[in-house]
Design a protein around this motif. Sequence first.
Motif, short mmCIF file in Angstrom:
data_model
loop_
_atom_site.label_atom_id
_atom_site.label_comp_id
_atom_site.label_asym_id
_atom_site.label_seq_id
_atom_site.Cartn_x
_atom_site.Cartn_y
_atom_site.Cartn_z
N SER A 21 0.85 -1.19 0.00
CA SER A 21 0.00 0.00 0.00
C SER A 21 0.89 1.24 0.00
CB SER A 21 -0.92 -0.01 1.23
OG SER A 21 -1.74 1.13 1.22
N THR A 22 0.95 1.93 -1.12
CA THR A 22 1.77 3.13 -1.24
C THR A 22 1.11 4.27 -0.47
OG1 THR A 22 2.45 2.42 -3.45
CG2 THR A 22 2.85 4.71 -2.87
N LYS A 23 1.88 4.91 0.42
CA LYS A 23 1.35 5.97 1.25
C LYS A 23 1.60 7.34 0.63
CE LYS A 23 1.76 3.30 5.52
NZ LYS A 23 2.34 3.23 6.88
N ILE A 24 0.62 8.22 0.76
CA ILE A 24 0.65 9.52 0.10
C ILE A 24 1.88 10.34 0.45
CG2 ILE A 24 -0.51 11.75 -0.08
CD1 ILE A 24 -3.18 10.28 0.24
N SER A 60 2.56 20.21 2.73
CA SER A 60 2.50 19.90 4.15
C SER A 60 1.14 19.26 4.45
CB SER A 60 2.67 21.18 4.98
OG SER A 60 2.59 20.90 6.36
N LEU A 61 1.16 18.03 4.95
CA LEU A 61 -0.08 17.26 5.11
C LEU A 61 -0.35 16.90 6.58
CD1 LEU A 61 0.50 14.71 2.20
CD2 LEU A 61 -0.98 16.73 2.14
N PRO A 62 -1.61 16.82 6.95
CA PRO A 62 -1.96 16.28 8.27
C PRO A 62 -1.54 14.81 8.33
CG PRO A 62 -3.83 17.41 7.28
CD PRO A 62 -2.80 17.27 6.20
N GLU A 63 -1.32 14.32 9.53
CA GLU A 63 -0.83 12.95 9.71
C GLU A 63 -1.75 11.93 9.04
OE1 GLU A 63 1.86 10.03 10.99
OE2 GLU A 63 2.00 12.23 10.95
N ALA A 64 -3.06 12.14 9.15
CA ALA A 64 -4.02 11.18 8.60
C ALA A 64 -3.87 11.05 7.08
CB ALA A 64 -5.44 11.60 8.94
N ILE A 65 -3.67 12.17 6.40
CA ILE A 65 -3.50 12.13 4.94
C ILE A 65 -2.10 11.65 4.59
CG2 ILE A 65 -3.45 13.53 2.83
CD1 ILE A 65 -5.54 15.33 4.04
N TYR A 66 -1.09 12.04 5.37
CA TYR A 66 0.30 11.64 5.13
C TYR A 66 0.44 10.13 5.09
CZ TYR A 66 5.41 11.67 5.68
OH TYR A 66 6.76 11.49 5.51
N GLU A 67 -0.26 9.44 5.98
CA GLU A 67 -0.17 7.98 6.08
C GLU A 67 -1.24 7.25 5.28
OE1 GLU A 67 2.16 6.28 7.45
OE2 GLU A 67 3.27 7.94 8.37
N ALA A 68 -2.14 7.99 4.65
CA ALA A 68 -3.23 7.36 3.89
C ALA A 68 -2.69 6.77 2.58
CB ALA A 68 -4.31 8.39 3.58
#
Length: 364
Positions: free
Chosen positions: A2-5, A22-30
Motif C-alpha cells: 500500500s503506497t502511502k501519500i 505539508s499534510l496532516p498525519e491522517a493524509i500523510y499515512e493514507a
Amino acid sequence: MSTKIGHDPWLPTEDNPFITTSLPEAIYEAPVSSLLNMQGLGWDEECVKDIFNERDASIVLNIPVSLRRPSDAWVWYKEAKGEYTVKSAYRMLVGELQDNRPWRLLWNLKTDESARYLFMDCTDAVAMWTTIGLSSPTLGQDDMQCKFVMLCWGLWGSRNNKVWNGNAFDCNAVIHSSLTFLTNWKAAYDPMLTTQGSGGRLLKWKAPSPDRLKMNTDIAMDIHHNIMGLGWVLRDHHGMFLAAKAMQISGNYSVQEAEAVCIREALSWLKGTGMGDVDIETDSQLVYYALSSNPFISTFGFLIDDIKEVASMIEGVDFCFVKRSANRAAHIVAREAVSLTGCGEWFDTPPLYLVDCLLSDLMN
C-alpha cells in the motif's frame, strides 16, 4: 503493498518524487488509492486539487490510471518497462556526478544581456537547469540542444505568464510542458514518405478486407491548456463511414500514454456498440510494439494491459501500425476534440469537417 501519500516516493518526476505539500498525519499515512474517485477508475480531481499544492496536484493528475485496478507495485522509473537495469542506474549516476551545462549553446544564439539574466542568472532558471540535468553524457549533442532550446522557450513563456497573468513560476510544470511539447513535435515529424518500393508517394488509407471493419485512432495535445483530444473513425470494407467520436480529457500525458488511452477508450466504445471483427490502426509504433510484447510493470504497461483486456472482450480485434499520412481522418477528429465545440459522436453521417478527408481516402 500500500503506497502511502506522504511517506513514499511515488511521483514520476526527475526533480523530487515525494509530495511536497505539508499534510496532516491522517493524509500523510493514507494510501494513494484513497485519492481515486468512487469507482476507482480515475483521480478525484476536486479532492487532489483541494489537498495538494499546485506542483503536486499537477503531477498527480497527469498520471494515467488503469481501469483494471492493479495492485500497487514498485517500478524502476528510469526504464520504460519499469525493470531495474545496471545500465540505466549507471547512466543516472554519471549524469548526477557531471555538471557540464551547455551554456555556450545559448551564447551562440547571440542573445543580449537581458536574455543572459533570464536564462542563466535568474534563480528560477538556475533551479530549472539544476533539476533537468542536461549534462548527462548519454544524450546526443543534437538531442541536448533541442531540450535546451525548448526549455528556454518554456522559461520565456512562464516569464510572460507571470508578468501578464500574475501566475507564479512552477519549475516542474515548465519542464514537463516543454519536454512534452518537444516529444510530441518529434512524434509528429515522423517522415510520411514510404520506404523503398513506394515510388516516393505518401501512404494512403486502405479499406479492410471483406467482412471486416477498420477503426483509426489518434490524439492531439494542447499543453498550454492541459487538455488532450482523442479521436477515432470507424469504416467498413467499402470505405464507407460508419461512426466517429471526438472526446476531450484533462491532462498532459506522454505521447505513448495518450495514444494508449485513446485506443483503450475507442475499444471500450466499440464494445458498447456490439460490433467486432475490426482492425485497429494507430500511428504510434511504440504502442503497436508494446501490444505484441510481454506484460511489463509501469504506467504505460498498465495501459497496454487495459487495451489487451478490453480487446479480449470483442470478437476479432487485430492491431496494425500505419504512417500518419494513412491516419489523417482520426487525426482530424482528435484535433477538433481539443476544442469543446468539436467534441461529439456521429453514426452514419460524418461531421462536416471530416467529409473532405473521407472522400479523399475513398478516391485512393
